[in-house]
Design a protein around this motif. Structure first.
Motif, PDB file in Angstrom:
ATOM      1  N   VAL A 274       0.840  -1.205   0.000  1.00 22.89           N
ATOM      2  CA  VAL A 274       0.000   0.000   0.000  1.00 22.89           C
ATOM      3  C   VAL A 274       0.877   1.259   0.000  1.00 22.89           C
ATOM      4  O   VAL A 274       1.874   1.333   0.729  1.00 22.89           O
ATOM      5  CB  VAL A 274      -0.924  -0.003   1.253  1.00 22.89           C
ATOM      6  N   LYS A 275       0.498   2.240  -0.770  1.00 22.64           N
ATOM      7  CA  LYS A 275       1.224   3.509  -0.782  1.00 22.64           C
ATOM      8  C   LYS A 275       1.054   4.199   0.571  1.00 22.64           C
ATOM      9  O   LYS A 275      -0.058   4.306   1.091  1.00 22.64           O
ATOM     10  CB  LYS A 275       0.687   4.422  -1.895  1.00 22.64           C
ATOM     11  N   THR A 276       2.151   4.664   1.124  1.00 23.68           N
ATOM     12  CA  THR A 276       2.073   5.305   2.452  1.00 23.68           C
ATOM     13  C   THR A 276       3.192   6.320   2.652  1.00 23.68           C
ATOM     14  O   THR A 276       4.260   6.210   2.049  1.00 23.68           O
ATOM     15  CB  THR A 276       2.126   4.227   3.574  1.00 23.68           C
ATOM     16  N   MET A 277       2.914   7.279   3.484  1.00 21.82           N
ATOM     17  CA  MET A 277       3.950   8.169   4.018  1.00 21.82           C
ATOM     18  C   MET A 277       4.447   7.531   5.324  1.00 21.82           C
ATOM     19  O   MET A 277       3.753   6.717   5.936  1.00 21.82           O
ATOM     20  CB  MET A 277       3.365   9.551   4.327  1.00 21.82           C
ATOM     21  N   PHE A 278       5.646   7.922   5.763  1.00 22.97           N
ATOM     22  CA  PHE A 278       6.171   7.469   7.052  1.00 22.97           C
ATOM     23  C   PHE A 278       6.524   8.656   7.935  1.00 22.97           C
ATOM     24  O   PHE A 278       7.122   9.631   7.461  1.00 22.97           O
ATOM     25  CB  PHE A 278       7.446   6.628   6.865  1.00 22.97           C
ATOM     26  N   VAL A 279       6.134   8.558   9.182  1.00 19.78           N
ATOM     27  CA  VAL A 279       6.626   9.473  10.213  1.00 19.78           C
ATOM     28  C   VAL A 279       7.347   8.595  11.229  1.00 19.78           C
ATOM     29  O   VAL A 279       6.739   7.687  11.815  1.00 19.78           O
ATOM     30  CB  VAL A 279       5.477  10.242  10.901  1.00 19.78           C
ATOM     31  N   ARG A 280       8.660   8.835  11.388  1.00 19.49           N
ATOM     32  CA  ARG A 280       9.434   8.009  12.310  1.00 19.49           C
ATOM     33  C   ARG A 280       9.792   8.823  13.544  1.00 19.49           C
ATOM     34  O   ARG A 280      10.446   9.872  13.428  1.00 19.49           O
ATOM     35  CB  ARG A 280      10.704   7.508  11.605  1.00 19.49           C
ATOM     36  N   THR A 281       9.360   8.336  14.697  1.00 17.33           N
ATOM     37  CA  THR A 281       9.624   9.062  15.939  1.00 17.33           C
ATOM     38  C   THR A 281      10.960   8.622  16.530  1.00 17.33           C
ATOM     39  O   THR A 281      11.466   7.533  16.237  1.00 17.33           O
ATOM     40  CB  THR A 281       8.503   8.825  16.970  1.00 17.33           C
ATOM     41  N   TYR A 282      11.500   9.487  17.366  1.00 15.42           N
ATOM     42  CA  TYR A 282      12.793   9.211  18.001  1.00 15.42           C
ATOM     43  C   TYR A 282      12.581   8.563  19.363  1.00 15.42           C
ATOM     44  O   TYR A 282      11.684   8.944  20.106  1.00 15.42           O
ATOM     45  CB  TYR A 282      13.594  10.491  18.172  1.00 15.42           C
ATOM     46  N   GLY A 283      13.411   7.588  19.670  1.00 14.64           N
ATOM     47  CA  GLY A 283      13.412   6.978  20.991  1.00 14.64           C
ATOM     48  C   GLY A 283      12.802   5.591  20.971  1.00 14.64           C
ATOM     49  O   GLY A 283      11.788   5.346  20.324  1.00 14.64           O
TER      50      GLY A 283
ATOM     51  N   MET B 252       1.574  17.419   9.992  1.00 14.69           N
ATOM     52  CA  MET B 252       0.557  17.399   8.939  1.00 14.69           C
ATOM     53  C   MET B 252       0.996  18.282   7.772  1.00 14.69           C
ATOM     54  O   MET B 252       0.934  17.872   6.600  1.00 14.69           O
ATOM     55  CB  MET B 252      -0.728  17.961   9.573  1.00 14.69           C
ATOM     56  N   ASP B 253       1.461  19.494   8.080  1.00 12.74           N
ATOM     57  CA  ASP B 253       1.903  20.437   7.033  1.00 12.74           C
ATOM     58  C   ASP B 253       3.064  19.859   6.231  1.00 12.74           C
ATOM     59  O   ASP B 253       3.134  20.007   5.017  1.00 12.74           O
ATOM     60  CB  ASP B 253       2.349  21.770   7.657  1.00 12.74           C
ATOM     61  N   GLU B 254       3.985  19.192   6.939  1.00  9.74           N
ATOM     62  CA  GLU B 254       5.156  18.649   6.251  1.00  9.74           C
ATOM     63  C   GLU B 254       4.773  17.498   5.328  1.00  9.74           C
ATOM     64  O   GLU B 254       5.312  17.355   4.222  1.00  9.74           O
ATOM     65  CB  GLU B 254       6.181  18.192   7.285  1.00  9.74           C
ATOM     66  N   LEU B 255       3.840  16.688   5.783  1.00 11.96           N
ATOM     67  CA  LEU B 255       3.352  15.586   4.937  1.00 11.96           C
ATOM     68  C   LEU B 255       2.750  16.148   3.650  1.00 11.96           C
ATOM     69  O   LEU B 255       3.024  15.659   2.548  1.00 11.96           O
ATOM     70  CB  LEU B 255       2.303  14.753   5.697  1.00 11.96           C
TER      71      LEU B 255
ATOM     72  N   GLY C 239       1.595  16.501  -1.223  1.00  8.71           N
ATOM     73  CA  GLY C 239       0.302  17.022  -1.680  1.00  8.71           C
ATOM     74  C   GLY C 239      -0.823  16.074  -1.274  1.00  8.71           C
ATOM     75  O   GLY C 239      -0.916  15.683  -0.110  1.00  8.71           O
ATOM     76  N   ASP C 240      -1.625  15.697  -2.268  1.00  6.92           N
ATOM     77  CA  ASP C 240      -2.706  14.757  -1.942  1.00  6.92           C
ATOM     78  C   ASP C 240      -2.385  13.349  -2.469  1.00  6.92           C
ATOM     79  O   ASP C 240      -3.265  12.516  -2.627  1.00  6.92           O
ATOM     80  CB  ASP C 240      -4.048  15.254  -2.494  1.00  6.92           C
ATOM     81  N   ASN C 241      -1.093  13.106  -2.710  1.00  2.00           N
ATOM     82  CA  ASN C 241      -0.673  11.836  -3.302  1.00  2.00           C
ATOM     83  C   ASN C 241      -0.485  10.725  -2.251  1.00  2.00           C
ATOM     84  O   ASN C 241       0.471   9.954  -2.315  1.00  2.00           O
ATOM     85  CB  ASN C 241       0.623  12.060  -4.094  1.00  2.00           C
ATOM     86  N   PHE C 242      -1.354  10.674  -1.257  1.00  2.00           N
ATOM     87  CA  PHE C 242      -1.316   9.607  -0.247  1.00  2.00           C
ATOM     88  C   PHE C 242      -2.618   9.636   0.546  1.00  2.00           C
ATOM     89  O   PHE C 242      -3.254  10.694   0.665  1.00  2.00           O
ATOM     90  CB  PHE C 242      -0.132   9.785   0.720  1.00  2.00           C
ATOM     91  N   ASP C 243      -3.015   8.483   1.057  1.00  2.00           N
ATOM     92  CA  ASP C 243      -4.132   8.489   1.999  1.00  2.00           C
ATOM     93  C   ASP C 243      -3.873   7.564   3.184  1.00  2.00           C
ATOM     94  O   ASP C 243      -4.788   7.116   3.862  1.00  2.00           O
ATOM     95  CB  ASP C 243      -5.470   8.175   1.308  1.00  2.00           C
ATOM     96  N   CYS C 244      -2.564   7.290   3.403  1.00  3.51           N
ATOM     97  CA  CYS C 244      -2.176   6.478   4.554  1.00  3.51           C
ATOM     98  C   CYS C 244      -0.858   7.015   5.098  1.00  3.51           C
ATOM     99  O   CYS C 244       0.032   7.371   4.323  1.00  3.51           O
ATOM    100  CB  CYS C 244      -2.014   5.020   4.111  1.00  3.51           C
ATOM    101  N   VAL C 245      -0.773   7.095   6.417  1.00  2.57           N
ATOM    102  CA  VAL C 245       0.488   7.476   7.066  1.00  2.57           C
ATOM    103  C   VAL C 245       0.855   6.388   8.066  1.00  2.57           C
ATOM    104  O   VAL C 245       0.035   6.008   8.910  1.00  2.57           O
ATOM    105  CB  VAL C 245       0.372   8.846   7.773  1.00  2.57           C
TER     106      VAL C 245
END
Ligand SMILES: C[S@@+](CC[C@H](N)C(=O)[O-])C[C@H]1O[C@@H](n2cnc3c(N)ncnc32)[C@H](O)[C@@H]1O
Ligand SMILES: Nc1nc2[nH]cc(C(=O)O)c2c(=O)[nH]1
Ligand code: SF4
Ligand SMILES: [Mg+2]
Length: 240
Positions: free
Chosen positions: A23-32, A63-66, A71-77
């Protein structure tokens, strides 16, 4: 204070593991991370080597950075780490923001901590760590998480065990016996996360080894064996 420690935001890419592979997705990786797995492929999230790259970001800023990235080229994070379950309020707010925009939230965590926002996520992947990691499973915590998700989670939750050796495979079987109704994904371990160049042949060899264990094992008829798809394509590259 609902800011989150973020080490990287990237995508769109393709989810390479587990229940929503492909599935197409963005990633947000947290520290720790509260763990220190010997073979962690994301040790920069906890070993201090990338500490200067950590940013404390408000959910709105994430959210802004994503949006700026894709743009709107994703619907999963996908929210991963490190252990995103170390983070309380801020993560809950981020998930709410995503939902307000019609975006699904997927989580990668090892099952060592509970957060009430687990109830709100769309895809919860719990990845308890086998003996080769050097970590000890907190069975009380893991039982609690699985019980709560079964009782009232909206998430499609699943278990994903990384297998490096026979002892890990036995561990994966014990997980399957303990939580028989929960989809189980097995993933071969990447034994060298620093190797440069094309590692696909090595990874496919390990996948075949794991296929053969499952093929021979009547207790594992319902388990699903998957590669780290992104590692076959992009190897040990970060941010993919
Ligand atoms: C880097 S972790 C971050 C999320 C969380 N801390 C966890 O372990 O579930 C994401 C996924 O990568 C897997 N992983 C980490 N190192 C790996 C390796 N060397 N080979 C295969 N999978 C690995 C983990 O087991 C986990 O399922
Ligand atoms: N493409 C891709 N898929 C993934 N699935 C889980 C990942 C993670 O590191 O949590 C991951 C990752 O880092 N990249
Ligand atoms: S729990 Fe996840 S992030 Fe933490 S050390 Fe293990 S694999 Fe790495
Ligand atoms: Mg990864």
């Amino acid at each position: 204070m609902s800011k989150l420690p973020v080490i990287e935001i990237f995508g769109p890419t393709i989810q390479g593991e587990g229940a929503v592979i492909g599935v197409k997705t963005m990633f947000v990786r947290t520290y720790g991370c509260d763990y220190r797995c010997g073979w962690c492929d994301s040790a920069f999230t906890w070993d201090g080597s990338a500490k200067d790259k950590v940013r404390m970001l408000a959910p709105e800023e994430i959210m802004d950075e994503l949006t700026a990235l894709a743009g709107d080229n994703f619907d999963c994070v996908t929210l991963s780490g490190g252990n995103p379950a170390l983070i309380g309020e801020g993560m809950g707010i981020l998930i709410q923001l995503l939902h307000e925009r019609g975006i699904q939230a997927a989580i990668e965590t090892q099952g060592s901590r509970w957060q009430d926002w687990f109830y709100d996520v769309d895809v919860l992947t719990v990845s308890p760590k086998p003996p080769s990691s050097g970590m000890k499973t907190d069975w009380n915590m893991l039982d609690g998480i699985m019980d709560k998700m079964k009782a009232q989670g909206r998430a499609a939750h699943s278990l994903k065990v990384v297998v490096f050796n026979d002892e890990d495979y036995q561990y994966a079987k014990s997980i399957h016996r303990r939580y028989p109704g929960v989809p189980l994904f097995l993933q071969p371990g990447n034994e060298d996360v620093t190797e440069e160049g094309d590692i696909s042949v090595r990874l496919l060899g390990k996948l075949e080894w794991l296929f053969n264990l499952v093929i021979a094992d009547p207790e594992m008829n319902k388990a699903r064996v998957l590669p780290q798809l992104h590692a076959l394509i992009w190897h040990n590259k970060r941010g993919k």
